[in-house]
Design a protein around this motif. Structure first.
Motif, PDB file in Angstrom:
ATOM      1  N   ALA A 187      13.146  46.317 -15.736  1.00 14.64           N
ATOM      2  CA  ALA A 187      14.383  46.747 -16.408  1.00 14.64           C
ATOM      3  C   ALA A 187      15.612  46.337 -15.588  1.00 14.64           C
ATOM      4  CB  ALA A 187      14.366  48.257 -16.625  1.00 14.64           C
ATOM      5  N   TYR A 188      15.520  46.453 -14.259  1.00 19.40           N
ATOM      6  CA  TYR A 188      16.610  45.993 -13.386  1.00 19.40           C
ATOM      7  C   TYR A 188      16.821  44.488 -13.560  1.00 19.40           C
ATOM      8  CZ  TYR A 188      16.668  50.383 -10.667  1.00 19.40           C
ATOM      9  OH  TYR A 188      16.793  51.684 -10.271  1.00 19.40           O
ATOM     10  N   LEU A 189      15.713  43.745 -13.687  1.00 23.08           N
ATOM     11  CA  LEU A 189      15.808  42.299 -13.864  1.00 23.08           C
ATOM     12  C   LEU A 189      16.474  41.950 -15.187  1.00 23.08           C
ATOM     13  CD1 LEU A 189      12.466  40.650 -12.633  1.00 23.08           C
ATOM     14  CD2 LEU A 189      14.787  39.925 -12.080  1.00 23.08           C
ATOM     15  N   ARG A 190      16.072  42.650 -16.260  1.00 23.87           N
ATOM     16  CA  ARG A 190      16.643  42.372 -17.581  1.00 23.87           C
ATOM     17  C   ARG A 190      18.144  42.622 -17.594  1.00 23.87           C
ATOM     18  NH1 ARG A 190      11.885  45.296 -19.317  1.00 23.87           N
ATOM     19  NH2 ARG A 190      10.367  43.903 -20.299  1.00 23.87           N
ATOM     20  N   SER A 191      18.571  43.668 -16.907  1.00 23.41           N
ATOM     21  CA  SER A 191      19.993  44.043 -16.922  1.00 23.41           C
ATOM     22  C   SER A 191      20.836  43.196 -15.974  1.00 23.41           C
ATOM     23  CB  SER A 191      20.146  45.514 -16.548  1.00 23.41           C
ATOM     24  OG  SER A 191      19.787  45.733 -15.187  1.00 23.41           O
ATOM     25  N   GLY A 192      20.166  42.460 -15.070  1.00 23.83           N
ATOM     26  CA  GLY A 192      20.909  41.664 -14.103  1.00 23.83           C
ATOM     27  C   GLY A 192      21.200  42.398 -12.810  1.00 23.83           C
ATOM     28  N   ALA A 193      20.748  43.647 -12.690  1.00 27.19           N
ATOM     29  CA  ALA A 193      20.962  44.399 -11.455  1.00 27.19           C
ATOM     30  C   ALA A 193      20.177  43.779 -10.306  1.00 27.19           C
ATOM     31  CB  ALA A 193      20.541  45.859 -11.645  1.00 27.19           C
ATOM     32  N   LEU A 194      19.036  43.154 -10.618  1.00 27.29           N
ATOM     33  CA  LEU A 194      18.241  42.417  -9.638  1.00 27.29           C
ATOM     34  C   LEU A 194      18.134  40.965 -10.098  1.00 27.29           C
ATOM     35  CD1 LEU A 194      15.153  44.702  -8.806  1.00 27.29           C
ATOM     36  CD2 LEU A 194      17.159  44.283  -7.374  1.00 27.29           C
ATOM     37  N   SER A 195      18.112  40.042  -9.137  1.00 25.17           N
ATOM     38  CA  SER A 195      17.864  38.640  -9.460  1.00 25.17           C
ATOM     39  C   SER A 195      16.375  38.349  -9.304  1.00 25.17           C
ATOM     40  CB  SER A 195      18.657  37.728  -8.522  1.00 25.17           C
ATOM     41  OG  SER A 195      18.105  37.796  -7.206  1.00 25.17           O
ATOM     42  N   ALA A 196      15.962  37.169  -9.758  1.00 22.72           N
ATOM     43  CA  ALA A 196      14.562  36.777  -9.596  1.00 22.72           C
ATOM     44  C   ALA A 196      14.202  36.698  -8.111  1.00 22.72           C
ATOM     45  CB  ALA A 196      14.313  35.435 -10.277  1.00 22.72           C
ATOM     46  N   GLY A 197      15.143  36.288  -7.273  1.00 19.79           N
ATOM     47  CA  GLY A 197      14.893  36.233  -5.834  1.00 19.79           C
ATOM     48  C   GLY A 197      14.622  37.606  -5.249  1.00 19.79           C
ATOM     49  N   HIS A 198      15.418  38.611  -5.654  1.00 20.66           N
ATOM     50  CA  HIS A 198      15.158  39.989  -5.225  1.00 20.66           C
ATOM     51  C   HIS A 198      13.758  40.420  -5.635  1.00 20.66           C
ATOM     52  CE1 HIS A 198      19.688  40.350  -5.286  1.00 20.66           C
ATOM     53  NE2 HIS A 198      19.422  40.979  -4.160  1.00 20.66           N
ATOM     54  N   ALA A 199      13.432  40.159  -6.906  1.00 21.43           N
ATOM     55  CA  ALA A 199      12.162  40.640  -7.452  1.00 21.43           C
ATOM     56  C   ALA A 199      10.969  39.990  -6.766  1.00 21.43           C
ATOM     57  CB  ALA A 199      12.115  40.381  -8.958  1.00 21.43           C
ATOM     58  N   ARG A 200      11.053  38.691  -6.455  1.00 23.14           N
ATOM     59  CA  ARG A 200       9.945  38.020  -5.785  1.00 23.14           C
ATOM     60  C   ARG A 200       9.640  38.653  -4.435  1.00 23.14           C
ATOM     61  NH1 ARG A 200      12.077  33.245  -8.138  1.00 23.14           N
ATOM     62  NH2 ARG A 200      13.370  32.848  -6.301  1.00 23.14           N
ATOM     63  N   ALA A 201      10.694  39.109  -3.764  1.00 27.87           N
ATOM     64  CA  ALA A 201      10.494  39.737  -2.456  1.00 27.87           C
ATOM     65  C   ALA A 201       9.757  41.070  -2.567  1.00 27.87           C
ATOM     66  CB  ALA A 201      11.840  39.941  -1.766  1.00 27.87           C
ATOM     67  N   LEU A 202       9.777  41.686  -3.760  1.00 24.48           N
ATOM     68  CA  LEU A 202       9.182  43.011  -3.939  1.00 24.48           C
ATOM     69  C   LEU A 202       7.744  42.965  -4.453  1.00 24.48           C
ATOM     70  CD1 LEU A 202      12.238  44.759  -5.678  1.00 24.48           C
ATOM     71  CD2 LEU A 202      11.617  44.843  -3.258  1.00 24.48           C
ATOM     72  N   ILE A 203       7.287  41.797  -4.908  1.00 24.33           N
ATOM     73  CA  ILE A 203       5.992  41.715  -5.591  1.00 24.33           C
ATOM     74  C   ILE A 203       4.841  42.197  -4.719  1.00 24.33           C
ATOM     75  CG2 ILE A 203       4.278  40.099  -6.536  1.00 24.33           C
ATOM     76  CD1 ILE A 203       6.583  38.508  -7.709  1.00 24.33           C
ATOM     77  N   THR A 204       4.837  41.829  -3.449  1.00 30.28           N
ATOM     78  CA  THR A 204       3.697  42.140  -2.589  1.00 30.28           C
ATOM     79  C   THR A 204       3.842  43.482  -1.865  1.00 30.28           C
ATOM     80  OG1 THR A 204       4.711  40.866  -0.780  1.00 30.28           O
ATOM     81  CG2 THR A 204       3.168  39.708  -2.217  1.00 30.28           C
ATOM     82  N   THR A 205       4.889  44.231  -2.143  1.00 26.46           N
ATOM     83  CA  THR A 205       5.082  45.511  -1.454  1.00 26.46           C
ATOM     84  C   THR A 205       4.263  46.618  -2.120  1.00 26.46           C
ATOM     85  OG1 THR A 205       7.014  46.076  -2.813  1.00 26.46           O
ATOM     86  CG2 THR A 205       7.415  44.832  -0.787  1.00 26.46           C
ATOM     87  N   ASP A 206       4.015  47.694  -1.355  1.00 23.61           N
ATOM     88  CA  ASP A 206       3.212  48.804  -1.864  1.00 23.61           C
ATOM     89  C   ASP A 206       3.961  49.657  -2.881  1.00 23.61           C
ATOM     90  OD1 ASP A 206       1.024  48.102  -0.313  1.00 23.61           O
ATOM     91  OD2 ASP A 206       1.719  49.282   1.409  1.00 23.61           O
ATOM     92  N   ASP A 207       5.300  49.730  -2.755  1.00 18.94           N
ATOM     93  CA  ASP A 207       6.084  50.587  -3.647  1.00 18.94           C
ATOM     94  C   ASP A 207       7.329  49.840  -4.128  1.00 18.94           C
ATOM     95  OD1 ASP A 207       7.186  52.641  -5.075  1.00 18.94           O
ATOM     96  OD2 ASP A 207       7.522  53.985  -3.364  1.00 18.94           O
TER      97      ASP A 207
END
Length: 304
Positions: A187-207
């Motif tokens: 939802a953050y990605l759709r709204s533009g609050a997060l970029s794809a670069g931000h999101a890629r950094a979060l993929i492998t995290t536990d939370d």
């Protein structure tokens, strides 16, 4: 499952042939001047109707007004792609170009240029997805979902999509990995609050959900997000050991498998040993069906 297998047999025309009809520049109100395609005919605008199965439902009123002003000044640069209306043979149905058709009505045009093609219902849906992917205003989630639809519904591979759409395979794979994230992060990605670069950094995290909220609340950059994602979430030795035991090759393998399946894949392989575990997390019975289809389609090694 039978219906899915039927669709996966592919289209007789092939993706490259479909792209030849759809791969044209979308008319804009700016200074871009794409090479116009020769129209087959001029058809009264009231004889044309949109495809009821068109995936795109939202059309910005401001964008349509801007495009209508451009059409009044320059006309329609790229003709619409249409087919005979399955319900009324005297009329036509839009395959690609509904945005131009809507703007032409606002510009009070009586006729519009068209390219007439013969397409099946399945091909029309495929073209609609391709046309939507080519839009410049797509957010990363919409683009990734478009790739997922083309792979799931029509059996296209990432390599095939990359070639036909003039994208790199890594671009497609990285975007599809984003779909592993929880819905609140998407939802953050759709709204533009997060970029794809931000999101890629979060993929492998536990939370990822908690970290995404921190990133948005604190307005962190992509680099700051990457540093935050590398911080251990627990000071216990167990958590620290788990984060250090996976090498770069294993993580890359997890990423490739996850992108290809469209599901979260974890590879647990202990260094120095031959054995290990591969875990696939699915979110629905459709996902489980897909796993079964992939596994049953694999050739068996009869020597074992």
């Amino acid at each position: 499952m039978a219906d899915k297998k039927q669709e996966r047999r592919g289209l007789g025309r092939g993706l490259s042939a479909l792209m030849a009809d759809v791969d044209v520049a979308e008319q804009t109100s700016g200074d871009t001047k794409p090479q116009p395609r020769r129209a087959d005919d001029q058809i009264p605008i009231e004889k044309i109707e949109p495809n009821p199965d068109q995936p795109r439902r939202e059309f910005s009123e401001d964008d349509l007004k801007e495009l209508a002003a451009s059409i009044r000044e320059k006309g329609i640069i790229q003709p619409l792609i249409v087919r005979k209306n399955p319900a009324r043979s005297s009329d036509y149905q839009i395959v690609a170009g509904e945005r131009r058709w809507r703007a032409a009505q606002m510009a009070q045009l009586h006729e519009v240029p068209v390219v007439i093609r013969e397409f099946s219902d399945t091909e029309v849906l495929e073209i609609a997805i391709i046309e939507n992917i080519q839009r410049a205003d797509l957010n990363p989630v919409e683009e990734a979902m478009g790739y997922r639809q083309l792979m799931d519904r029509f059996g296209h591979t990432q390599e095939k999509l990359a070639t036909a759409l003039s994208k790199s395979r890594s671009h497609i794979a990285n975007l599809m990995r984003l779909l592993q994230l929880p819905e609140d992060v998407l939802a953050y990605l759709r709204s533009g609050a997060l970029s794809a670069g931000h999101a890629r950094a979060l993929i492998t995290t536990d939370d990822p959900s908690s970290l995404a909220k921190q990133v948005v609340d604190r307005g962190l950059s992509v680099r700051e997000t990457e540093r935050l994602a590398k911080q251990p979430t627990s000071p216990t030795p167990k958590a620290k050991t788990r984060t250090t035991e996976k090498d770069a090759d294993t993580k890359a393998l997890e990423g490739d498998l996850s992108a290809n399946l469209g599901m979260k894949v974890t590879v647990d392989h202990k260094p120095g040993q031959e054995a290990g575990n591969v875990t696939i997390r699915y979110k629905s019975l459709d996902d489980l069906d897909e796993i079964c289809r992939v596994l049953t389609a694999m050739p068996r090694d009869e020597s074992r």
